[in-house]
Design a protein around this motif. Sequence first.
Motif, PDB file in Angstrom:
ATOM      1  N   GLU A  83      -5.300   8.911   2.845  1.00  8.86           N
ATOM      2  CA  GLU A  83      -6.497   8.149   2.495  1.00  8.86           C
ATOM      3  C   GLU A  83      -6.287   6.650   2.706  1.00  8.86           C
ATOM      4  O   GLU A  83      -7.143   5.954   3.261  1.00  8.86           O
ATOM      5  CB  GLU A  83      -6.875   8.421   1.037  1.00  8.86           C
ATOM      6  N   ASN A  84      -5.122   6.156   2.276  1.00  7.94           N
ATOM      7  CA  ASN A  84      -4.841   4.729   2.441  1.00  7.94           C
ATOM      8  C   ASN A  84      -4.618   4.362   3.902  1.00  7.94           C
ATOM      9  O   ASN A  84      -4.952   3.249   4.334  1.00  7.94           O
ATOM     10  CB  ASN A  84      -3.621   4.333   1.606  1.00  7.94           C
ATOM     11  N   GLN A  85      -4.076   5.279   4.683  1.00  8.89           N
ATOM     12  CA  GLN A  85      -3.918   5.029   6.114  1.00  8.89           C
ATOM     13  C   GLN A  85      -5.278   4.847   6.770  1.00  8.89           C
ATOM     14  O   GLN A  85      -5.455   3.966   7.619  1.00  8.89           O
ATOM     15  CB  GLN A  85      -3.169   6.181   6.776  1.00  8.89           C
ATOM     16  N   HIS A  86      -6.234   5.645   6.350  1.00  6.67           N
ATOM     17  CA  HIS A  86      -7.586   5.517   6.899  1.00  6.67           C
ATOM     18  C   HIS A  86      -8.184   4.157   6.560  1.00  6.67           C
ATOM     19  O   HIS A  86      -8.902   3.564   7.375  1.00  6.67           O
ATOM     20  CB  HIS A  86      -8.470   6.632   6.346  1.00  6.67           C
TER      21      HIS A  86
ATOM     22  N   VAL B 192       0.836  -1.194   0.000  1.00  5.64           N
ATOM     23  CA  VAL B 192       0.000   0.000   0.000  1.00  5.64           C
ATOM     24  C   VAL B 192       0.875   1.250   0.000  1.00  5.64           C
ATOM     25  O   VAL B 192       1.837   1.344   0.765  1.00  5.64           O
ATOM     26  CB  VAL B 192      -0.910   0.030   1.254  1.00  5.64           C
ATOM     27  N   ILE B 193       0.543   2.212  -0.869  1.00  3.55           N
ATOM     28  CA  ILE B 193       1.239   3.494  -0.870  1.00  3.55           C
ATOM     29  C   ILE B 193       0.785   4.283   0.359  1.00  3.55           C
ATOM     30  O   ILE B 193      -0.407   4.378   0.654  1.00  3.55           O
ATOM     31  CB  ILE B 193       0.933   4.296  -2.148  1.00  3.55           C
ATOM     32  N   ASN B 194       1.741   4.861   1.067  1.00  4.07           N
ATOM     33  CA  ASN B 194       1.447   5.547   2.317  1.00  4.07           C
ATOM     34  C   ASN B 194       0.895   6.949   2.060  1.00  4.07           C
ATOM     35  O   ASN B 194       1.639   7.932   1.961  1.00  4.07           O
ATOM     36  CB  ASN B 194       2.707   5.626   3.182  1.00  4.07           C
ATOM     37  N   THR B 195      -0.415   7.038   1.959  1.00  6.87           N
ATOM     38  CA  THR B 195      -1.118   8.321   1.830  1.00  6.87           C
ATOM     39  C   THR B 195      -2.147   8.410   2.945  1.00  6.87           C
ATOM     40  O   THR B 195      -2.548   7.383   3.509  1.00  6.87           O
ATOM     41  CB  THR B 195      -1.840   8.425   0.474  1.00  6.87           C
TER      42      THR B 195
END
Length: 244
Positions: A207-210, A202-205
């Motif tokens: 939105e992706n953290q959420h 997963v790319i650490n952004t």
Amino acid sequence: QGNEILLTGITKEEYIKKRFPQKLLTTNTKIDKSVKLYPEYEATILQMNPGKGVCVNWELCISTCIAFTGYGKFKNVRAGREKRKKLFLNDIESFKKQLKRELTNLVKRADKKGKIPVCRLNGFTDIDWSQKLQPDGRIIEVLFDGLTVFDLFPKVGFWDYSADYLKTLSNKIPNLHLTFSYKGNNILECNKLFARGINIAVINTPENQHTFRKKDNRKQVDFDVHDFRFLNKPGTIGWLKFKE
């Protein structure tokens, strides 16, 4: 003969240099860092420009692909990757001949050093090296007289990231490790594969953290520490830094 002038007005050597990449298998900063951390491996990577013919669902992520970040910003780097891609798409037999030679040399180097040969064939692409039919419907003869590259080089450990759900789900190749890539629109596929023990990148952004950080029952690691995904335990969510 060596200096024979072709119809194009250039010598044979110039023609070969223009058409054929000097090497298919190279390295990069992350591969070098991985080998430094795990010196028992002799590692290499095939890096070609992503896009139509070499990636699944390429339209969804081409604009943010890491292939065009870092060293990928330099024209000469992109040109070298494009030359490999054109050879793959337009002269697959010459491509396979060169790939076979370079993988053979990888095994020889590893044996000489007492190391384990490993190779990542999809640096920025998502080619299915196990069959001729590609996800976009193209037929590309990637087999070697009926054998896959994995059959031909059983001593080599291959690993890759992939956004191809069916390829990842059906992978039974003993010397190929696949990590599934989250692309923002494939969370259902991620959940299904994760339930089977397949790791997710997963790319650490924000939105992706959420989306993923709240799943605290899953083992989460930093995938930027090294690139040897085959060393990660099953059931891992791996974070990759967003590169500009």
